[in-house]
Design a protein around this motif. Sequence first.
Motif, PDB file in Angstrom:
ATOM      1  N   MET A  50       0.657  -1.240   0.135  1.00 26.68           N
ATOM      2  CA  MET A  50       0.015   0.083   0.089  1.00 26.68           C
ATOM      3  C   MET A  50       0.719   1.435  -0.015  1.00 26.68           C
ATOM      4  N   ASN A  51       2.057   1.193   0.414  1.00 27.50           N
ATOM      5  CA  ASN A  51       3.129   2.163   0.575  1.00 27.50           C
ATOM      6  C   ASN A  51       4.330   1.740   0.515  1.00 27.50           C
ATOM      7  N   ASP A  52       5.056   1.782  -0.774  1.00 22.59           N
ATOM      8  CA  ASP A  52       6.204   0.981  -0.874  1.00 22.59           C
ATOM      9  C   ASP A  52       7.363   1.776  -0.332  1.00 22.59           C
ATOM     10  N   GLU A  53       7.580   1.614   0.718  1.00 23.46           N
ATOM     11  CA  GLU A  53       8.900   2.109   1.483  1.00 23.46           C
ATOM     12  C   GLU A  53      10.140   1.584   1.241  1.00 23.46           C
ATOM     13  N   ARG A  54      11.313   2.270   1.044  1.00 19.89           N
ATOM     14  CA  ARG A  54      12.726   1.389   1.114  1.00 19.89           C
ATOM     15  C   ARG A  54      12.710   0.523   2.169  1.00 19.89           C
ATOM     16  N   ARG A  55      13.271  -0.858   1.974  1.00 19.64           N
ATOM     17  CA  ARG A  55      13.580  -1.813   2.823  1.00 19.64           C
ATOM     18  C   ARG A  55      15.017  -2.300   2.341  1.00 19.64           C
ATOM     19  N   PRO A  56      15.652  -2.827   3.183  1.00 11.06           N
ATOM     20  CA  PRO A  56      16.928  -3.606   2.753  1.00 11.06           C
ATOM     21  C   PRO A  56      16.615  -4.567   1.669  1.00 11.06           C
ATOM     22  N   LEU A  57      17.524  -4.605   0.662  1.00 13.51           N
ATOM     23  CA  LEU A  57      17.481  -5.510  -0.234  1.00 13.51           C
ATOM     24  C   LEU A  57      17.376  -6.974   0.259  1.00 13.51           C
ATOM     25  N   TRP A  58      18.258  -7.307   1.290  1.00 16.44           N
ATOM     26  CA  TRP A  58      18.450  -8.493   1.706  1.00 16.44           C
ATOM     27  C   TRP A  58      16.920  -9.023   2.388  1.00 16.44           C
ATOM     28  N   ARG A  59      16.090  -7.910   3.028  1.00 21.64           N
ATOM     29  CA  ARG A  59      14.786  -8.324   3.530  1.00 21.64           C
ATOM     30  C   ARG A  59      13.821  -8.620   2.406  1.00 21.64           C
ATOM     31  N   THR A  60      14.128  -8.161   1.210  1.00 25.30           N
ATOM     32  CA  THR A  60      13.257  -8.224   0.246  1.00 25.30           C
ATOM     33  C   THR A  60      13.278  -9.603  -0.503  1.00 25.30           C
ATOM     34  N   PHE A  61      14.714  -9.895  -0.767  1.00 24.48           N
ATOM     35  CA  PHE A  61      14.612 -10.971  -1.682  1.00 24.48           C
ATOM     36  C   PHE A  61      14.989 -12.229  -0.943  1.00 24.48           C
ATOM     37  N   LEU A  62      15.312 -12.192   0.470  1.00 25.07           N
ATOM     38  CA  LEU A  62      15.243 -13.355   1.384  1.00 25.07           C
ATOM     39  C   LEU A  62      14.066 -13.739   2.259  1.00 25.07           C
ATOM     40  N   ILE A  63      13.349 -12.674   2.364  1.00 30.47           N
ATOM     41  CA  ILE A  63      12.138 -12.920   2.933  1.00 30.47           C
ATOM     42  C   ILE A  63      10.681 -12.672   2.123  1.00 30.47           C
ATOM     43  N   ASP A  64      10.738 -11.423   1.649  1.00 27.51           N
ATOM     44  CA  ASP A  64       9.438 -11.151   0.950  1.00 27.51           C
ATOM     45  C   ASP A  64       9.155 -12.016  -0.264  1.00 27.51           C
ATOM     46  N   VAL A  65      10.290 -12.155  -1.135  1.00 28.03           N
ATOM     47  CA  VAL A  65      10.058 -12.680  -2.451  1.00 28.03           C
ATOM     48  C   VAL A  65       9.863 -14.161  -1.942  1.00 28.03           C
ATOM     49  N   PRO A  66      10.638 -14.876  -1.049  1.00 25.30           N
ATOM     50  CA  PRO A  66      10.273 -16.300  -0.825  1.00 25.30           C
ATOM     51  C   PRO A  66       8.943 -16.534  -0.317  1.00 25.30           C
ATOM     52  N   TYR A  67       8.472 -15.621   0.587  1.00 22.78           N
ATOM     53  CA  TYR A  67       7.046 -15.643   1.075  1.00 22.78           C
ATOM     54  C   TYR A  67       6.113 -15.629  -0.071  1.00 22.78           C
ATOM     55  N   PHE A  68       6.256 -14.754  -1.069  1.00 22.69           N
ATOM     56  CA  PHE A  68       5.405 -14.744  -1.922  1.00 22.69           C
ATOM     57  C   PHE A  68       5.323 -15.866  -3.098  1.00 22.69           C
ATOM     58  N   VAL A  69       6.554 -16.448  -3.177  1.00 22.25           N
ATOM     59  CA  VAL A  69       6.688 -17.837  -3.638  1.00 22.25           C
ATOM     60  C   VAL A  69       5.897 -18.973  -3.334  1.00 22.25           C
ATOM     61  N   HIS A  70       5.773 -18.831  -1.871  1.00 22.07           N
ATOM     62  CA  HIS A  70       4.934 -19.803  -0.942  1.00 22.07           C
ATOM     63  C   HIS A  70       3.421 -19.512  -1.295  1.00 22.07           C
ATOM     64  N   TRP A  71       3.212 -18.056  -1.277  1.00 23.65           N
ATOM     65  CA  TRP A  71       1.791 -17.628  -1.192  1.00 23.65           C
ATOM     66  C   TRP A  71       0.999 -17.984  -2.830  1.00 23.65           C
ATOM     67  N   CYS A  72       1.842 -17.913  -3.766  1.00 20.52           N
ATOM     68  CA  CYS A  72       1.433 -17.993  -5.019  1.00 20.52           C
ATOM     69  C   CYS A  72       1.326 -19.800  -5.157  1.00 20.52           C
TER      70      CYS A  72
END
Length: 379
Positions: A50-72
Amino acid sequence: MTVLAHVPFAIAAAEAGRRAGLAPLSALVLAFVLSLAGVGLFFGRAKNMMNDERRPLWRTFLIDVPYFVHWCACIFCVVPSLAYVVIAPLVRLAAGAPVMLSSSFFLTTYAAAFVLCTYGATLRRYWFVVRRIDADIEDLDPSFDGYEIAHLSDLHIGNFTPLSWAMRWARAANAMSPDMVVITGDMVTSGTAFHEDIATFARSLRARDGVFIAMGNHDYFGEGEPLITLLGEEGARVLRNDGTRIERDEKAIFLAAVDDTWTKRTNMDLSLAARPEGMTTVLLAHDPVSFPHAAMRNVDLVLSGHTHGGQIALPFLARHVNMSRLAHRYHLGTYKSGRSTLYVHPGLGTTGPPIRLGVAPAVALVTLRARRSNTKARE
């Protein structure tokens, strides 16, 4: 939907625990805890969108992306799981066998979906293609026959689509040595945190006649005016219900753009108000819903985006079988209406779940042609 999608996953997790040697009760507890975590983590990820604020790159690609892999993967499992629950008992009854379901089916289905979604959320999003489209224009002056427009759309620069990815697109566009570069909206996902990155991207683009931009709905998911100012400072021209002449050898075509339809800023009449009678016209319109209105005004070529081709489509048949067909009449590729042609760009970034399957991100090169009466896309 997320809760429903975790039911097949819970069965799969329990089966995985059983195969790992856990006692039945322990396997069920494990499945419950993992499913509860999968549902709970969704809310934080959704809020971030809803509001794309800057987050550490490691958090995006080691936590958020893997979560959405699982969700999808969980979402992908819903339809086959429902089909299995309905059909398998009927088949067994018809065969005179006891009615029972195998938890191995759910484990196998989830594992296959997880592998597929891992590819879609990583490599398929990263790899892009170059598409070349010939747009045939009636009465196009010979001075503009072969005029090349590098078309970029739906960048969605942000945490899931970093600036480093966007600079690869810029290099590909610049390597074409186009006459013009256009961006048809949705440069950002939401918020204002990545405006500077978008301005940096725009500054890197090179074209003989410059860089022209139309605004998309996501560009106003926050505050659009600071982005418009930054882009102008970098030499790009944002057209908002406005138009300009592009000249060659004392001849000209008219380039116009409508503002965003979702926030009701579109004014087709205003965007074409300065067009000389009979002049070849190219219109930038983020949402292809504007195409019929443009065709009624004899606009020769409309360049749009917005749909992403659904982000998920049947490979090799993406034009005909994709998720965006459910919501959009014009969803991917080229369309004709009278003398008017529409090209709907598949986009470069993603919105919602960061995944692409069957619809490759693309840098498009649209070439104006005066030879034929139809539009042909070639890759």
